[in-house]
Design a protein around this motif. Structure first.
Motif, mmCIF file in Angstrom:
data_model
loop_
_atom_site.group_PDB
_atom_site.id
_atom_site.type_symbol
_atom_site.label_atom_id
_atom_site.label_comp_id
_atom_site.label_asym_id
_atom_site.label_seq_id
_atom_site.Cartn_x
_atom_site.Cartn_y
_atom_site.Cartn_z
ATOM 1 N N SER A 8 -6.432 -1.498 5.593
ATOM 2 C CA SER A 8 -5.611 -0.320 5.361
ATOM 3 C C SER A 8 -4.239 -0.548 5.991
ATOM 4 O O SER A 8 -4.048 -1.496 6.768
ATOM 5 C CB SER A 8 -6.269 0.918 5.972
ATOM 6 O OG SER A 8 -6.290 0.803 7.393
ATOM 7 N N TRP A 9 -3.282 0.328 5.691
ATOM 8 C CA TRP A 9 -1.949 0.181 6.299
ATOM 9 C C TRP A 9 -2.008 0.269 7.826
ATOM 10 O O TRP A 9 -1.419 -0.579 8.509
ATOM 11 C CB TRP A 9 -0.986 1.214 5.730
ATOM 12 C CG TRP A 9 0.371 1.146 6.361
ATOM 13 C CD1 TRP A 9 0.857 1.939 7.365
ATOM 14 C CD2 TRP A 9 1.416 0.205 6.061
ATOM 15 N NE1 TRP A 9 2.135 1.571 7.695
ATOM 16 C CE2 TRP A 9 2.510 0.512 6.920
ATOM 17 C CE3 TRP A 9 1.539 -0.849 5.159
ATOM 18 C CZ2 TRP A 9 3.707 -0.204 6.884
ATOM 19 C CZ3 TRP A 9 2.727 -1.564 5.133
ATOM 20 C CH2 TRP A 9 3.791 -1.249 5.990
ATOM 21 N N SER A 60 -13.834 -4.345 -3.206
ATOM 22 C CA SER A 60 -13.811 -4.467 -1.753
ATOM 23 C C SER A 60 -15.204 -4.506 -1.149
ATOM 24 O O SER A 60 -16.065 -3.682 -1.483
ATOM 25 C CB SER A 60 -13.032 -3.293 -1.143
ATOM 26 O OG SER A 60 -13.030 -3.377 0.266
ATOM 27 N N GLU A 90 -4.368 -0.564 9.845
ATOM 28 C CA GLU A 90 -4.972 -1.801 10.345
ATOM 29 C C GLU A 90 -3.998 -2.971 10.240
ATOM 30 O O GLU A 90 -3.920 -3.809 11.137
ATOM 31 C CB GLU A 90 -6.249 -2.101 9.576
ATOM 32 C CG GLU A 90 -7.377 -1.109 9.855
ATOM 33 C CD GLU A 90 -8.542 -1.260 8.906
ATOM 34 O OE1 GLU A 90 -9.632 -0.750 9.234
ATOM 35 O OE2 GLU A 90 -8.374 -1.873 7.826
ATOM 36 N N ASN A 107 -13.462 2.116 2.249
ATOM 37 C CA ASN A 107 -12.578 2.471 1.130
ATOM 38 C C ASN A 107 -13.367 2.577 -0.167
ATOM 39 O O ASN A 107 -14.578 2.324 -0.206
ATOM 40 C CB ASN A 107 -11.430 1.451 1.015
ATOM 41 C CG ASN A 107 -11.896 0.070 0.589
ATOM 42 O OD1 ASN A 107 -12.546 -0.107 -0.433
ATOM 43 N ND2 ASN A 107 -11.560 -0.949 1.385
ATOM 44 N N SER A 121 -14.392 3.116 9.140
ATOM 45 C CA SER A 121 -13.361 3.142 8.113
ATOM 46 C C SER A 121 -13.820 2.341 6.894
ATOM 47 O O SER A 121 -14.115 1.148 6.991
ATOM 48 C CB SER A 121 -12.060 2.547 8.667
ATOM 49 O OG SER A 121 -11.028 2.618 7.708
ATOM 50 N N LEU A 160 -3.684 -5.935 1.758
ATOM 51 C CA LEU A 160 -3.480 -4.491 1.837
ATOM 52 C C LEU A 160 -3.888 -3.789 0.549
ATOM 53 O O LEU A 160 -3.595 -4.252 -0.545
ATOM 54 C CB LEU A 160 -2.001 -4.188 2.121
ATOM 55 C CG LEU A 160 -1.593 -2.710 2.057
ATOM 56 C CD1 LEU A 160 -2.196 -1.924 3.218
ATOM 57 C CD2 LEU A 160 -0.072 -2.576 2.034
ATOM 58 N N ASP A 215 -3.885 0.493 0.075
ATOM 59 C CA ASP A 215 -3.923 1.811 0.716
ATOM 60 C C ASP A 215 -3.057 2.767 -0.086
ATOM 61 O O ASP A 215 -1.852 2.536 -0.245
ATOM 62 C CB ASP A 215 -3.413 1.710 2.154
ATOM 63 C CG ASP A 215 -3.765 2.927 2.996
ATOM 64 O OD1 ASP A 215 -3.883 4.025 2.430
ATOM 65 O OD2 ASP A 215 -3.914 2.771 4.225
ATOM 66 N N ARG A 219 -8.418 4.241 -1.624
ATOM 67 C CA ARG A 219 -8.440 5.402 -0.734
ATOM 68 C C ARG A 219 -9.365 5.103 0.438
ATOM 69 O O ARG A 219 -10.524 4.740 0.258
ATOM 70 C CB ARG A 219 -8.938 6.632 -1.494
ATOM 71 C CG ARG A 219 -8.877 7.928 -0.678
ATOM 72 C CD ARG A 219 -9.189 9.133 -1.553
ATOM 73 N NE ARG A 219 -10.583 9.118 -1.974
ATOM 74 C CZ ARG A 219 -11.571 9.758 -1.349
ATOM 75 N NH1 ARG A 219 -11.323 10.463 -0.249
ATOM 76 N NH2 ARG A 219 -12.811 9.692 -1.812
ATOM 77 N N TRP A 220 -8.851 5.262 1.653
ATOM 78 C CA TRP A 220 -9.621 5.007 2.864
ATOM 79 C C TRP A 220 -10.116 6.321 3.449
ATOM 80 O O TRP A 220 -9.385 7.302 3.505
ATOM 81 C CB TRP A 220 -8.768 4.267 3.896
ATOM 82 C CG TRP A 220 -8.460 2.857 3.489
ATOM 83 C CD1 TRP A 220 -7.453 2.439 2.670
ATOM 84 C CD2 TRP A 220 -9.183 1.685 3.863
ATOM 85 N NE1 TRP A 220 -7.497 1.073 2.511
ATOM 86 C CE2 TRP A 220 -8.555 0.585 3.238
ATOM 87 C CE3 TRP A 220 -10.295 1.459 4.663
ATOM 88 C CZ2 TRP A 220 -8.988 -0.718 3.381
ATOM 89 C CZ3 TRP A 220 -10.741 0.149 4.828
ATOM 90 C CH2 TRP A 220 -10.101 -0.922 4.192
#
Length: 239
Positions: free
Chosen positions: A125-126, A215, A128, A210, A208, A155, A157, A199-200
């Protein structure tokens, strides 16, 4: 073999291939970065902004990189002795870039993402990604937050903060020398890595995860990491 003081391993547990070689010098080469983030290019506009007059030179640089027998490997240390390894898999017919997360106590590394014709991700995610960029921990391939932020192909996100374009613009200006880093930053963040934005959310265990179709951090996918391994990945990457 890895050990507690080795952030540049000649093998990564659970990951076959190589020889892995530490090639930190590539990170000072603007042409390297043009190829590295090229999987985030999803339009002719983005390609022109990224490559511009350097198209042929970048292509020749990438050709030489992918034709060598050794596998360039870069490492970013994370909190509590976790390591993020980026491996250029220069394997004829199956070339690509693998993003692996490991800790010395783990039997094998976790495969977060891969950047090739059979892409997998997003892996980060952004928040992270920014945490990995900004931790300033020594011993890896670079402590430069601009270079670390260009782990961009991992990435995905769909909720980026207002300063995301500014952060990426600064990284592109510092590492690539492109003519219009702000315009390029906008289009790269629009498309993000090859799997696209995801979407996380936080699951019932505080982990966390997504909803990305490709993924391993999406519990709904048949190839998702088991719950315990999802948790340890999330804990290792937590901002």
């Amino acid at each position: 073999m890895t050990n507690s003081g080795d952030l540049h391993p000649d093998r990564i547990p659970g990951y076959d291939g190589g020889p892995l070689t530490h090639e930190a010098g590539f990170l000072d080469e603007p042409l390297f970065w043009l190829g590295h983030v090229s999987s985030c290019v999803h339009s002719e506009e983005a390609a022109e902004l990224l490559f511009g007059a350097d198209y042929d030179a970048a292509g020749e640089f990438q050709r030489r990189l992918w034709e060598q027998a050794k596998w360039p490997t870069f490492t970013i240390p994370l909190a509590n002795d976790h390591r993020l390894h980026i491996v250029y898999r220069t394997f004829t017919g199956e070339a690509g870039t693998d993003y692996l997360l490991h800790h010395l106590d783990w039997e094998e590394a976790e495969h977060l993402a891969q950047d090739d014709g059979h892409f997998m991700g997003p892996g980060l995610s952004w928040p992270e990604l920014v945490a990995a960029a900004d931790n300033a921990l020594p011993g890896g391939s670079t402590t430069d937050p601009h270079a670390r932020l260009l782990l961009l192909p991992t990435l995905g996100d769909d909720e980026l903060p207002d300063d995301a374009v500014g952060r990426l613009t600064a990284a592109l200006r510092a590492c690539t020398g492109v003519d219009d880093p702000e315009a390029l930053g906008v289009v790269l963040l629009d498309g993000q890595g090859a799997p696209g934005p995801a979407r996380w959310t936080t699951d019932g265990r505080g982990c966390s995860v997504n909803d990305g179709e490709y993924s391993s951090r999406n519990p709904a996918n048949h190839f998702a990491l088991p719950a315990g391994r999802l948790s340890r990945v999330a804990a290792a990457l937590a901002p």
